[in-house]
Motif scaffolding. Structure first.
Motif, PDB file in Angstrom:
ATOM      1  N   ARG A  67      57.674   7.705 -82.460  1.00  0.00           N
ATOM      2  CA  ARG A  67      57.291   9.089 -82.787  1.00  0.00           C
ATOM      3  C   ARG A  67      55.888   9.157 -83.374  1.00  0.00           C
ATOM      4  NH1 ARG A  67      62.428   9.127 -84.912  1.00  0.00           N
ATOM      5  NH2 ARG A  67      61.642   8.995 -87.033  1.00  0.00           N
ATOM      6  N   LEU A  68      55.530   8.176 -84.200  1.00  0.00           N
ATOM      7  CA  LEU A  68      54.238   8.190 -84.874  1.00  0.00           C
ATOM      8  C   LEU A  68      53.657   6.777 -84.843  1.00  0.00           C
ATOM      9  CD1 LEU A  68      52.202   9.874 -86.514  1.00  0.00           C
ATOM     10  CD2 LEU A  68      53.463   9.208 -88.551  1.00  0.00           C
ATOM     11  N   PRO A  69      52.981   6.436 -83.768  1.00  0.00           N
ATOM     12  CA  PRO A  69      52.423   5.078 -83.633  1.00  0.00           C
ATOM     13  C   PRO A  69      51.471   4.756 -84.780  1.00  0.00           C
ATOM     14  CG  PRO A  69      52.257   6.287 -81.568  1.00  0.00           C
ATOM     15  CD  PRO A  69      52.684   7.268 -82.622  1.00  0.00           C
ATOM     16  N   ALA A  70      51.484   3.501 -85.214  1.00  0.00           N
ATOM     17  CA  ALA A  70      50.648   3.076 -86.340  1.00  0.00           C
ATOM     18  C   ALA A  70      49.171   3.063 -85.984  1.00  0.00           C
ATOM     19  CB  ALA A  70      51.087   1.694 -86.804  1.00  0.00           C
ATOM     20  N   ASP A  71      48.839   3.006 -84.695  1.00  0.00           N
ATOM     21  CA  ASP A  71      47.433   2.909 -84.303  1.00  0.00           C
ATOM     22  C   ASP A  71      46.808   4.260 -83.954  1.00  0.00           C
ATOM     23  OD1 ASP A  71      48.884   3.300 -82.016  1.00  0.00           O
ATOM     24  OD2 ASP A  71      47.868   1.753 -80.845  1.00  0.00           O
ATOM     25  N   VAL A  72      47.400   5.342 -84.460  1.00  0.00           N
ATOM     26  CA  VAL A  72      46.887   6.689 -84.215  1.00  0.00           C
ATOM     27  C   VAL A  72      46.518   7.313 -85.561  1.00  0.00           C
ATOM     28  CG1 VAL A  72      47.494   8.981 -83.371  1.00  0.00           C
ATOM     29  CG2 VAL A  72      48.298   6.962 -82.142  1.00  0.00           C
ATOM     30  N   ALA A  73      45.344   7.901 -85.637  1.00  0.00           N
ATOM     31  CA  ALA A  73      44.910   8.550 -86.878  1.00  0.00           C
ATOM     32  C   ALA A  73      45.847   9.698 -87.218  1.00  0.00           C
ATOM     33  CB  ALA A  73      43.482   9.060 -86.720  1.00  0.00           C
ATOM     34  N   ASP A  74      46.126   9.847 -88.513  1.00  0.00           N
ATOM     35  CA  ASP A  74      46.975  10.947 -88.968  1.00  0.00           C
ATOM     36  C   ASP A  74      46.440  11.467 -90.298  1.00  0.00           C
ATOM     37  OD1 ASP A  74      47.742   9.092 -90.896  1.00  0.00           O
ATOM     38  OD2 ASP A  74      49.716   8.744 -90.034  1.00  0.00           O
ATOM     39  N   GLU A  75      47.227  12.277 -91.005  1.00  0.00           N
ATOM     40  CA  GLU A  75      46.752  12.868 -92.250  1.00  0.00           C
ATOM     41  C   GLU A  75      46.509  11.832 -93.349  1.00  0.00           C
ATOM     42  OE1 GLU A  75      51.280  13.217 -92.223  1.00  0.00           O
ATOM     43  OE2 GLU A  75      49.700  13.675 -90.819  1.00  0.00           O
ATOM     44  N   GLY A 122      45.007   8.930 -92.683  1.00  0.00           N
ATOM     45  CA  GLY A 122      43.783   8.215 -92.357  1.00  0.00           C
ATOM     46  C   GLY A 122      43.818   7.622 -90.954  1.00  0.00           C
ATOM     47  N   ASP A 123      42.812   6.811 -90.694  1.00  0.00           N
ATOM     48  CA  ASP A 123      42.637   6.193 -89.384  1.00  0.00           C
ATOM     49  C   ASP A 123      42.738   4.675 -89.570  1.00  0.00           C
ATOM     50  OD1 ASP A 123      41.834   5.256 -86.921  1.00  0.00           O
ATOM     51  OD2 ASP A 123      40.127   6.613 -86.749  1.00  0.00           O
ATOM     52  N   VAL A 124      43.927   4.127 -89.438  1.00  0.00           N
ATOM     53  CA  VAL A 124      44.160   2.705 -89.678  1.00  0.00           C
ATOM     54  C   VAL A 124      43.318   1.820 -88.759  1.00  0.00           C
ATOM     55  CG1 VAL A 124      45.894   0.857 -89.678  1.00  0.00           C
ATOM     56  CG2 VAL A 124      46.451   3.104 -90.631  1.00  0.00           C
ATOM     57  N   PRO A 125      43.241   2.116 -87.459  1.00  0.00           N
ATOM     58  CA  PRO A 125      42.413   1.257 -86.600  1.00  0.00           C
ATOM     59  C   PRO A 125      40.943   1.215 -87.041  1.00  0.00           C
ATOM     60  CG  PRO A 125      43.868   2.582 -85.251  1.00  0.00           C
ATOM     61  CD  PRO A 125      43.977   3.093 -86.658  1.00  0.00           C
ATOM     62  N   ALA A 126      40.387   2.358 -87.426  1.00  0.00           N
ATOM     63  CA  ALA A 126      38.997   2.392 -87.877  1.00  0.00           C
ATOM     64  C   ALA A 126      38.844   1.629 -89.187  1.00  0.00           C
ATOM     65  CB  ALA A 126      38.530   3.837 -88.049  1.00  0.00           C
ATOM     66  N   PHE A 127      39.808   1.756 -90.083  1.00  0.00           N
ATOM     67  CA  PHE A 127      39.768   1.031 -91.346  1.00  0.00           C
ATOM     68  C   PHE A 127      39.811  -0.478 -91.108  1.00  0.00           C
ATOM     69  CE2 PHE A 127      42.141  -1.217 -94.632  1.00  0.00           C
ATOM     70  CZ  PHE A 127      41.334  -1.001 -95.738  1.00  0.00           C
ATOM     71  N   LEU A 128      40.729  -0.930 -90.253  1.00  0.00           N
ATOM     72  CA  LEU A 128      40.836  -2.358 -89.961  1.00  0.00           C
ATOM     73  C   LEU A 128      39.582  -2.886 -89.289  1.00  0.00           C
ATOM     74  CD1 LEU A 128      44.567  -2.568 -88.816  1.00  0.00           C
ATOM     75  CD2 LEU A 128      43.598  -3.260 -91.022  1.00  0.00           C
ATOM     76  N   ASP A 129      39.008  -2.086 -88.414  1.00  0.00           N
ATOM     77  CA  ASP A 129      37.759  -2.486 -87.741  1.00  0.00           C
ATOM     78  C   ASP A 129      36.635  -2.649 -88.762  1.00  0.00           C
ATOM     79  OD1 ASP A 129      36.118  -3.023 -85.403  1.00  0.00           O
ATOM     80  OD2 ASP A 129      35.241  -1.045 -85.779  1.00  0.00           O
ATOM     81  N   ALA A 130      36.512  -1.679 -89.653  1.00  0.00           N
ATOM     82  CA  ALA A 130      35.467  -1.743 -90.675  1.00  0.00           C
ATOM     83  C   ALA A 130      35.714  -2.900 -91.633  1.00  0.00           C
ATOM     84  CB  ALA A 130      35.405  -0.421 -91.438  1.00  0.00           C
ATOM     85  N   ALA A 131      36.960  -3.128 -91.994  1.00  0.00           N
ATOM     86  CA  ALA A 131      37.281  -4.206 -92.922  1.00  0.00           C
ATOM     87  C   ALA A 131      36.989  -5.571 -92.309  1.00  0.00           C
ATOM     88  CB  ALA A 131      38.736  -4.120 -93.329  1.00  0.00           C
ATOM     89  N   SER A 132      37.167  -5.692 -91.012  1.00  0.00           N
ATOM     90  CA  SER A 132      36.934  -6.984 -90.380  1.00  0.00           C
ATOM     91  C   SER A 132      35.448  -7.299 -90.270  1.00  0.00           C
ATOM     92  CB  SER A 132      37.575  -7.017 -88.989  1.00  0.00           C
ATOM     93  OG  SER A 132      36.892  -6.156 -88.103  1.00  0.00           O
ATOM     94  N   ARG A 133      34.596  -6.279 -90.380  1.00  0.00           N
ATOM     95  CA  ARG A 133      33.153  -6.479 -90.285  1.00  0.00           C
ATOM     96  C   ARG A 133      32.512  -6.750 -91.641  1.00  0.00           C
ATOM     97  NH1 ARG A 133      31.281  -1.418 -87.732  1.00  0.00           N
ATOM     98  NH2 ARG A 133      33.388  -0.762 -87.345  1.00  0.00           N
ATOM     99  N   SER A 134      33.248  -6.571 -92.724  1.00  0.00           N
ATOM    100  CA  SER A 134      32.631  -6.754 -94.036  1.00  0.00           C
ATOM    101  C   SER A 134      32.789  -8.149 -94.570  1.00  0.00           C
ATOM    102  CB  SER A 134      33.215  -5.770 -95.038  1.00  0.00           C
ATOM    103  OG  SER A 134      34.611  -5.901 -95.141  1.00  0.00           O
TER     104      SER A 134
END
Length: 79
Positions: A57-65, A67-79
């Motif tokens: 119903r609510l995939p973990a890899d889709v932005a919602d109210e 936040g945006d988990v995929p974008a957060f993980l992407d940014a975290a992996s670059r730091s």
């Protein structure tokens, strides 16, 4: 706890293997342990099913109210 007497027929080899475990328990204890394990397994499968339905119903890899988990993980992996 109320106790109930049951009478049943089981596979002889299965019973022999359970007895051979040497747990020192009675046959009634073996049956109780088997029933408890069955109920535990059923509950675990039910929980797994509910998780799967929730993520469908609510995939973990889709932005919602929240936040945006995929974008957060992407940014975290670059730091």
């Amino acid at each position: 706890m109320a106790r109930v007497r049951i009478s049943t027929t089981v596979d002889a080899a299965l019973l022999a293997r359970a007895r051979a475990l040497g747990t020192g328990t009675t046959e009634s204890s073996l049956v109780e342990r088997a029933l408890t394990a069955l109920l535990r397994e059923h509950r675990a499968a039910q929980i797994d099913r509910e998780y799967a339905e929730g993520y469908a119903r609510l995939p973990a890899d889709v932005a919602d109210e929240w936040g945006d988990v995929p974008a957060f993980l992407d940014a975290a992996s670059r730091s």
